[in-house]
Write an enzyme that holds these catalytic residues in place. Structure first.
Site, PDB file in Angstrom:
ATOM      1  N   ARG A 121       0.840  -1.211   0.000  1.00 46.65           N
ATOM      2  CA  ARG A 121       0.000   0.000   0.000  1.00 46.65           C
ATOM      3  C   ARG A 121       0.872   1.258   0.000  1.00 46.65           C
ATOM      4  O   ARG A 121       0.558   2.249  -0.665  1.00 46.65           O
ATOM      5  CB  ARG A 121      -0.955   0.000   1.202  1.00 46.65           C
ATOM      6  CG  ARG A 121      -1.967   1.140   1.135  1.00 46.65           C
ATOM      7  CD  ARG A 121      -3.056   1.025   2.182  1.00 46.65           C
ATOM      8  NE  ARG A 121      -2.544   1.123   3.537  1.00 46.65           N
ATOM      9  CZ  ARG A 121      -3.273   0.923   4.628  1.00 46.65           C
ATOM     10  NH1 ARG A 121      -4.546   0.581   4.521  1.00 46.65           N
ATOM     11  NH2 ARG A 121      -2.742   1.038   5.829  1.00 46.65           N
TER      12      ARG A 121
ATOM     13  N   LYS B  16      -2.486   7.108   1.311  1.00 46.55           N
ATOM     14  CA  LYS B  16      -2.238   7.368   2.727  1.00 46.55           C
ATOM     15  C   LYS B  16      -1.119   8.405   2.793  1.00 46.55           C
ATOM     16  O   LYS B  16       0.055   8.081   2.967  1.00 46.55           O
ATOM     17  CB  LYS B  16      -1.853   6.057   3.423  1.00 46.55           C
ATOM     18  CG  LYS B  16      -2.266   6.034   4.873  1.00 46.55           C
ATOM     19  CD  LYS B  16      -2.309   4.635   5.419  1.00 46.55           C
ATOM     20  CE  LYS B  16      -2.149   4.608   6.919  1.00 46.55           C
ATOM     21  NZ  LYS B  16      -3.081   5.412   7.677  1.00 46.55           N
TER      22      LYS B  16
ATOM     23  N   GLU C 162     -15.976   6.675   6.024  1.00 50.24           N
ATOM     24  CA  GLU C 162     -15.204   5.970   7.063  1.00 50.24           C
ATOM     25  C   GLU C 162     -15.031   6.913   8.239  1.00 50.24           C
ATOM     26  O   GLU C 162     -15.530   8.038   8.221  1.00 50.24           O
ATOM     27  CB  GLU C 162     -13.842   5.549   6.510  1.00 50.24           C
ATOM     28  CG  GLU C 162     -13.004   6.719   6.026  1.00 50.24           C
ATOM     29  CD  GLU C 162     -11.618   6.314   5.513  1.00 50.24           C
ATOM     30  OE1 GLU C 162     -11.192   5.190   5.784  1.00 50.24           O
ATOM     31  OE2 GLU C 162     -10.982   7.150   4.861  1.00 50.24           O
TER      32      GLU C 162
END
Ligand code: PXG
Length: 288
Positions: free
Chosen positions: A50, A149, A182
């Protein structure tokens, strides 16, 4: 505490990054939060994958292979004599000129901190969190893809502040269309009439590694799991609700926007998933 900085383990007092680093000046960089359980790094490869994808998405070219990063993570844990803990791996764009142009930054910086994290109290895990939806929306994917991220977490920090100011520990964020995305550092799930539901990544959720673990556990337990757009109404009327994240692990939610979820105590399915999650984390990982 010992910190990994660009190939060396140094004392925390020497772990310094330039004030001209674009990671600091513009939030230009990427990071991962990873857990160490009983001297095993949980889902290290998935986290590094990721990280690579986040870096690729922001055109941040790094010289480190996955193997080098993996070794560096383990080395940092060993240097701190950690058995269990929390690892923060950060790559910044590095020093450039004053001005946005990232191509003037030729020396990305890598640092790794291995310590401890405790987001919520034991009581929160026993009784469940009371959370609220907040005005700050998850960023539109055409502005900043929520799957990256990145070091730019201001969006989520504003949401967190709104929750804390309202007396709640966590904020539920909607996307720009009003669907549930989220929480500020966690994915959200509900359980309703025998099925688990969680928002799809395209609704503004990070593709959480804990989320993926819980989806696998649910499949193993033959609990149907559907990724579907969800409204606030869906959450308010759910039988059970819980959050997943590297730091929080799996934590029950027992109230959303002052609506009690189920009977206001953590539900059976949630408690079962928490138990299975602990079994999974204690039985796999990359050994130090
Ligand atoms: N959504 C967001 C926006 C996140 O930042 C998650 C979901 C859960 O993903 P993982 O892969 O961890 O299951 C995250 C991860 C913190 C903290 O300090 C937050 C995260 C990770 C580690 C620490 O609150 N967020």
């Amino acid at each position: 505490m010992k910190v990994y900085l660009n190939g060396k383990i140094v004392d925390e007092s020497e772990a310094k990054i330039s004030v001209f680093d674009h990671g600091l000046l513009y939030g230009d960089g990427v990071f991962e939060g990873i857990r160490l359980y009983d001297k095993c790094v949980f889902k290290l490869d998935e986290h590094l994958e990721r990280l690579e994808q986040s870096a690729k998405a922001i055109l941040l070219k790094t010289p480190w292979s996955r193997e080098e990063l993996s070794k560096a993570v383990c080395e940092t844990c060993r240097a701190n004599d950690l058995t269990s803990g929390y690892i923060r791996l950060v790559i910044t764009r590095g020093v450039g000129s004053l001005g946005l142009n990232p191509y003037l930054c030729n020396d990305p910086q890598l640092f790794i901190i291995a310590g401890n994290i405790k987001l919520y109290s034991d009581e929160d895990y026993r009784n469940g969190l009371k959370i609220i939806t907040v005005p700050t929306r998850r960023s539109n994917p055409s502005a900043l893809p929520p799957s990256v991220k990145s070091l730019n977490y201001l969006n989520n920090i504003l949401a967190k502040v709104e929750a804390i100011n309202a007396g709640c520990m966590e904020a539920l964020m909607l996307n720009d269309q009003g669907y549930i995305a989220e929480c500020t550092g966690d994915n959200v799930f509900i359980y309703q009439k025998g099925t688990l539901y969680t928002p799809p990544v395209y609704a503004g959720a990070l593709n959480g590694i804990t989320r993926q673990v819980v989806i696998e556990i649910a499949k193993d337990k033959n609990i149907p799991i559907i990724e579907r757009e969800m409204t606030r109404y869906d959450i308010w009327t759910a039988e059970e609700c819980f959050l997943t994240g590297t730091a929080a692990e799996v934590i029950p939610v027992t109230a959303v926007d002052s609506r009690e979820i189920g009977s206001g105590i953590p539900g059976e399915v949630t408690l079962g998933l928490i138990k299975s999650f602990h079994n999974v984390v204690n039985n796999q990982g990359t050994m130090l």
